[in-house]
Write an enzyme that holds these catalytic residues in place. Sequence first.
Site, PDB file in Angstrom:
ATOM      1  N   ASP A   1      -3.698  23.301   8.696  1.00 37.30           N
ATOM      2  CA  ASP A   1      -4.399  22.374   8.257  1.00 37.30           C
ATOM      3  C   ASP A   1      -5.235  22.978   6.940  1.00 37.30           C
ATOM      4  OD1 ASP A   1      -4.949  19.951   7.216  1.00 37.30           O
ATOM      5  OD2 ASP A   1      -4.845  19.479  10.213  1.00 37.30           O
TER       6      ASP A   1
ATOM      7  N   TRP B   1      -0.497   8.587  10.782  1.00 34.93           N
ATOM      8  CA  TRP B   1      -2.226   8.000  10.147  1.00 34.93           C
ATOM      9  C   TRP B   1      -3.262   7.746  10.178  1.00 34.93           C
ATOM     10  CZ3 TRP B   1       1.473   4.374   8.844  1.00 34.93           C
ATOM     11  CH2 TRP B   1       1.819   2.808   9.345  1.00 34.93           C
TER      12      TRP B   1
ATOM     13  N   TYR C   1       1.051   9.831   4.412  1.00 35.82           N
ATOM     14  CA  TYR C   1       1.198  10.655   5.723  1.00 35.82           C
ATOM     15  C   TYR C   1       1.351  12.115   5.899  1.00 35.82           C
ATOM     16  CZ  TYR C   1      -1.551   6.519   4.322  1.00 35.82           C
ATOM     17  OH  TYR C   1      -2.348   5.646   3.585  1.00 35.82           O
ATOM     18  N   ARG C   2       1.657  13.177   6.354  1.00 32.67           N
ATOM     19  CA  ARG C   2       2.795  13.702   6.538  1.00 32.67           C
ATOM     20  C   ARG C   2       3.310  12.897   8.071  1.00 32.67           C
ATOM     21  NH1 ARG C   2      -1.810  16.488  10.057  1.00 32.67           N
ATOM     22  NH2 ARG C   2      -1.960  16.966  12.324  1.00 32.67           N
TER      23      ARG C   2
ATOM     24  N   GLU D   1      -1.777   1.054  -5.134  1.00 33.83           N
ATOM     25  CA  GLU D   1      -1.159   2.284  -6.012  1.00 33.83           C
ATOM     26  C   GLU D   1      -0.075   2.692  -7.100  1.00 33.83           C
ATOM     27  OE1 GLU D   1      -3.587   2.648  -2.170  1.00 33.83           O
ATOM     28  OE2 GLU D   1      -1.454   1.878  -2.623  1.00 33.83           O
TER      29      GLU D   1
ATOM     30  N   ASN E   1       0.819  -0.961  -0.236  1.00 35.73           N
ATOM     31  CA  ASN E   1       0.055   0.102  -0.223  1.00 35.73           C
ATOM     32  C   ASN E   1       0.819   1.290   0.286  1.00 35.73           C
ATOM     33  OD1 ASN E   1      -1.305   2.060   2.747  1.00 35.73           O
ATOM     34  ND2 ASN E   1      -2.846   1.476   0.561  1.00 35.73           N
TER      35      ASN E   1
END
Length: 331
Positions: free
Chosen positions: A271, A179, A165-166, A222, A161
């Site tokens: 954000d 996550w 995710y920062r 992906e 996968n």
Amino acid sequence: SLRNYIEVLRREGELAVVKAEVDPYLEMAEIADRAVKAHGPALLFEKPKNSGFPVLMNQFGTLRRMELALGAPLEELAGRIAQLIDLQLPQGLVGKVRALGQLRELASFVPRVVKKAAFREVVVDPPNLRALPVLPPWPADGGPFIPLPVVITRDVRGRPNAGMYRLQVYDQRTTGMHWHVHHDGAANFRESKGRLEVAVALGTDPCVTYAATAPLPPGIDELMFAGFLRGEAVEVCSCSTVNLEVPADAEIVLEGYVEHGEERLEGPFGDHTGYYSLADRYPVFHVTAMSHRRDAIYPATIVGKPPMEDCFLGKATERLFLPLLRLTLPE
């Protein structure tokens, strides 16, 4: 690769090269924020203060650049996805034969393993995340964040996968792993026993970067989807310390693990709502290996009050996945 895309941006007049020294601490983000809101060009900062890695920002900052990144108009790509959906119910012999050919074509986009990788040119031993020009985009952020990582894990069945995710950088060898419960990476972590191996690719082909953000159904690779978008399989290469494969043309690769029972405060983070997300506890990513191209380019972005780059990534998702929505809502 990312550098192929940079050359496309340069050729199309979509790239501004900043030769002056710019500070990754707030200054670089401020320039990028002004550029994206003015529908300005992608920015290549050649001289980040205190770092030898040039920084690319605003690479997805307009619809035109999104289409340049994915290699085709969004409506054309959406049409190709619609054809895939039609494969579910081929009618008659002719339809089945046509579907067989299309499935064979789809199989050609499975990632292709190679032995030689550009990201292995320089090995940083011991790893040192502080060498990267990691930005703290907003004044009240909890620290510097890596905002465009392609985070690769495997589930317990061995299926890979890739998600985005920062990563908040804590020190030379550790970051947060942001996550949420619904993310595939988090599901893989919950199912694992003990440690979960993780690889992070920075500076990938923009099709790969986009694919890591795409809302694909569980179990769909992906990297295969990225190959489908660009019409050519993604070449991947094995990591040196973890049993994972990453895009061979990545600029920078981090390898390591996340361990159950270990969490650390991550955030706040300015954000995409225009407000700060509150600090919370998240798993810790331990970096055990770090390597990069000899002349590696570090990719960065910022999120905040729209419009930002993530708006155009979201617009691409809206158009590309419209055929899936139409299965439920044809009108």
